[in-house]
Design a protein around this motif. Structure first.
Motif, short mmCIF file in Angstrom:
data_model
loop_
_atom_site.label_atom_id
_atom_site.label_comp_id
_atom_site.label_asym_id
_atom_site.label_seq_id
_atom_site.Cartn_x
_atom_site.Cartn_y
_atom_site.Cartn_z
N ASP A 1 0.81 -1.27 0.19
CA ASP A 1 0.13 -0.01 0.15
C ASP A 1 0.78 1.17 0.15
O ASP A 1 0.25 2.44 0.25
N ILE B 1 -0.78 4.20 -2.06
CA ILE B 1 -1.60 5.11 -1.73
C ILE B 1 -1.44 5.56 -0.07
O ILE B 1 -2.17 6.59 0.24
N ASP B 2 -0.63 4.80 0.63
CA ASP B 2 -0.24 5.65 1.61
C ASP B 2 0.59 6.85 1.64
O ASP B 2 0.29 7.81 2.53
N THR C 1 -5.59 -6.87 1.67
CA THR C 1 -4.80 -5.66 1.10
C THR C 1 -4.68 -5.54 -0.35
O THR C 1 -4.96 -4.69 -1.07
N LYS D 1 -9.45 -4.34 -0.85
CA LYS D 1 -9.32 -2.92 -0.17
C LYS D 1 -9.50 -2.21 -1.24
O LYS D 1 -10.16 -0.77 -1.24
N ARG D 2 -9.05 -2.22 -2.57
CA ARG D 2 -9.11 -1.42 -3.78
C ARG D 2 -10.23 -1.79 -4.64
O ARG D 2 -10.39 -1.40 -5.76
N TRP D 3 -10.94 -2.72 -4.44
CA TRP D 3 -12.26 -3.43 -5.25
C TRP D 3 -13.56 -3.14 -4.77
O TRP D 3 -14.41 -2.86 -5.54
N ASN E 1 -14.92 -4.19 1.60
CA ASN E 1 -13.49 -4.60 2.03
C ASN E 1 -13.38 -4.70 3.45
O ASN E 1 -12.83 -5.73 3.89
N TYR F 1 -9.39 8.84 1.55
CA TYR F 1 -9.75 7.57 0.69
C TYR F 1 -10.21 7.85 -0.70
O TYR F 1 -9.69 7.21 -1.57
N ALA G 1 -7.01 8.53 -2.55
CA ALA G 1 -6.24 7.48 -2.67
C ALA G 1 -7.01 6.40 -3.79
O ALA G 1 -6.32 5.53 -4.22
N ILE H 1 -9.64 4.42 -2.93
CA ILE H 1 -10.23 3.41 -2.11
C ILE H 1 -11.71 3.32 -1.99
O ILE H 1 -12.20 4.50 -1.69
N MET I 1 -14.04 3.22 -0.12
CA MET I 1 -14.74 3.15 1.07
C MET I 1 -16.14 3.34 1.08
O MET I 1 -16.56 4.22 0.30
#
Length: 313
Positions: A77, A80-81, A141, A145-147, A151, A204, A207, A209, A211
């Motif tokens: 990550d 994106i971190d 991870t 998380k990215r899909w 997640n 998020y 990045a 993500i 969420m």
């Protein structure tokens, strides 16, 4: 030291300058401490006993396995971190640890923790630990998380397994009681992280993500937080209802559950125009307290019951 390429900033080569503190940060110590605590509760709550020295080894193996998961998560990550304010100072995106170092560190600790638990304790607990590391590092991870906005719901299984690992380390088996401990953490995870996602949604979004607030909207997220809270509250009391604990735990868990629902209700009533997100921040803080106290109450109940049993003998 070898010169390595930093995948977060691919325009420059640099010397590795990682310190022991940087590698410790890779372990996600705050998350690891929670994993160790819930795993320890699972060990103490188990009906059998284990040699104290072996118990220490088991806890260390669980801690190292949790840390390995964190290191692998930070390795994957890093991109994106580096975008999110909450994670930009982590060792890899900040440039303190190279991606190669983080990956190697995580893989070595994964093998070490699983093999230690398997050889010195038992292979059921080792298999559960291996599954936990794989599920968190690969399934959650690298995929969930990215899909999908689910997640956290699906990936929460990884964080909920430590009590079962601790139980298996002592008994070499699993039980309904250990499953209930799993369910408490599993149902706690979505409202805990979605509360965080509400007031960190811009992070998020930057990045990429998916969420829940960014995909389904804040109103839907607030409703789902409240729904999971309504599920969590009775499950938290279930150990007493099933006769695994005393009324003391029942009172504490009931009070904690009511508090959780109350804070979730405040989040549900939060207007869409509220940019301060105070109710969400309050729920997030309370959720941390909830998990710690409910497992501490379970631990205290198990210890007291065991002491009285020994006294009666």
């Amino acid at each position: 030291m070898a010169i390595v390429k930093n995948s977060v900033d691919d325009q420059a080569f640099r010397m590795s300058e990682a310190t022991a503190g940087d590698f410790f940060a890779l372990l996600k110590p705050r998350v690891m401490s929670l994993v160790v605590f819930t795993g320890f509760v699972g060990m103490v709550a188990a009906p059998d006993t284990i040699n104290p020295f072996l118990a220490i080894i088991a806890i260390l193996a669980i801690a190292i396995g949790a840390g390995a998961s964190g290191a692998l998560n930070m390795w994957y990550d890093a991109d994106i971190d580096a975008i999110m304010s909450r994670t930009v100072n982590r060792p890899v995106p900040s440039g303190k640890v190279t991606p190669h170092e983080a990956l190697t560190f995580g893989l070595v600790l994964s093998v070490l923790s699983v093999m230690t638990l398997g050889v010195l304790i038992n292979w059921l607990s080792a298999a559960l630990l291996a599954f936990t590391i794989f599920f968190y590092a690969v399934v959650y991870t690298m995929w969930l998380k990215r899909w999908t906005p689910q997640n956290i719901v699906i990936g929460g299984a990884a964080g909920a397994l430590p009590p079962m690992i601790g139980w298996a380390a002592v008994t070499g088996s699993l039980s309904i009681e250990s499953l209930v401990l799993f369910m408490i953490t599993f149902l706690w995870t979505p409202p805990h992280f979605w509360a965080l996602a509400l007031f960190k949604s811009q992070d998020y979004e930057r990045a990429g993500i998916p969420m829940m607030p960014n995909v389904k909207g804040e109103a839907s997220t607030r409703r789902q937080i409240f729904a999971y809270s309504l599920l969590l509250a009775p499950v938290g009391v279930l150990p007493w209802i099933l006769g695994y604990t005393t009324v003391g735990y029942g009172i504490v868990s009931l009070a904690l559950g009511i508090g959780f629902v109350w804070y979730a209700w405040k989040v549900l009533q939060m207007p869409d125009s509220d940019r301060v997100m105070k109710p969400a921040k309050q729920l997030f803080a309370y959720s941390l307290l909830y998990l710690f106290v409910i497992f501490a109450a379970y631990l205290a109940d198990s210890v007291v019951e065991r002491v009285f049993a020994l006294g009666g003998a």
